[in-house]
Design a protein around this motif. Structure first.
Motif: not given
Ligand SMILES: C[S@@+](CC[C@H](N)C(=O)[O-])C[C@H]1O[C@@H](n2cnc3c(N)ncnc32)[C@H](O)[C@@H]1O
Length: 297
Positions: A28, A97, A120, A123, A145-146, A163, A167
């Protein structure tokens, strides 16, 4: 959000915030720098979606920037189909993203409440800049955060993770968070690299930080079909879609080779990691799946 859940989520969030600073994704950094420089083929290839793509007819794949842009759009479409997205729903895209999947939904559905979450901020700033809602839809991009989603219980019909789950610090914690924010009967849909058990001992090997971060950042490739089936069971989801689409992703390796020759990508890690992924995928040790999981009604 009820107080008890709120404090539990806050605790988890604190734990994960400590880890957030450790999340380094050099690819990235590379993309953001190339986009800032106005690199046209990077803009066309990765300015909207940053994923492997889905080539509808892999044998006749047109390895042009337009062909890859179409494949990228089509991967988002496949994940949306696995999430059974319909008009007038609330959809959360985790690890969003530059907002490509949110843009795809915005352009194809109506009456949507769309939220994108990403770690991020850089992004997210681009996503806010390039993705604007159509009439009748709303879009919000949120930092988070996921594994500790900054969102209330039972607030979404569909959660997507295109996708990016490899991570995340912990797949199981992410599934629990997705379950928490989904309404009863809602869907979690994702795409992921799913490994053959023969690869697991190598995927578990402890490498020095610089090597394990490499170009694509830390990727946990220890999940195979059996691990996903166990995870679904453990977290109370029912698997509705389990599709191996590896063959539809293979032309991407040839496309990336062409792109790297044109742009002289000078990261050894980028070249070695992409070539390794290609060999493993061609030998079917590393496969690419689309999943749809349903929370019971
Ligand atoms: C390969 S990109 C996919 C981006 C997007 N889903 C797409 O398809 O274009 C992986 C994404 O996961 C995000 N990510 C990584 N770890 C994350 C985490 N713990 N929580 C939220 N997002 C994360 C990255 O910042 C990046 O945007």
């Amino acid at each position: 959000m009820p107080k008890k859940n709120q404090s539990k989520a806050t605790e988890t969030l604190k734990g994960h915030q400590a880890k957030d600073k450790d999340v380094r994704l050099p690819y990235f950094d590379y993309l953001l720098a190339a986009l800032k420089d106005g690199n046209e083929s990077v803009e066309k290839s990765f300015g909207r979606h940053v994923h492997w793509g889905y080539w509808e007819h892999p044998q006749q794949a047109a390895l042009t920037t337009e062909g890859f842009a179409q494949a990228s759009e089509d991967l988002s479409r496949q994940v949306c189909l696995a999430g059974r997205i319909e008009n007038n729903q609330s959809v959360l895209d985790v690890g969003c993203g530059f907002g490509g999947t949110i843009a795809h939904i915005d352009e194809n559905y109506q009456g949507m409440n769309l939220v994108g979450v990403n770690l991020d901020e850089r992004q997210l700033a681009r996503a806010r800049d390039i993705v604007k809602p159509a009439t009748n839809n709303s879009i919000e991009f949120k930092q988070g955060n996921a594994c500790a989603l900054p969102l209330p219980d039972q607030s979404f019909d569909v959660v997507l993770a295109v996708e990016c789950i490899f991570h995340f610090p912990d797949r199981e914690q992410f599934f629990k968070e997705a379950f928490r924010v989904l309404k009863p009967g809602g869907y979690l849909a994702l795409s992921d690299f799913v490994s053959h058990p023969l690869l697991h001992p190598f995927a578990k090997a402890k490498l020095p930080n610089r090597i394990s971060v490499g170009f694509y950042g830390k990727c946990n490739l220890q999940y195979g079909v059996a691990e996903y089936r166990n995870l679904a069971k453990k977290t109370n989801f029912t698997i509705q879609t389990e599709r191996d689409i590896t063959v539809n992703t293979l032309p991407t390796y040839s496309y990336l080779r062409r792109l790297s020759q044109q742009h002289r990508v000078n990261s050894v890690f980028a070249l070695v990691e992409t070539a390794t992924a290609e060999v493993l995928s061609r030998f079917r040790l590393l496969n690419y799946y689309v999943y749809g999981f349903q929370k019971s009604a």
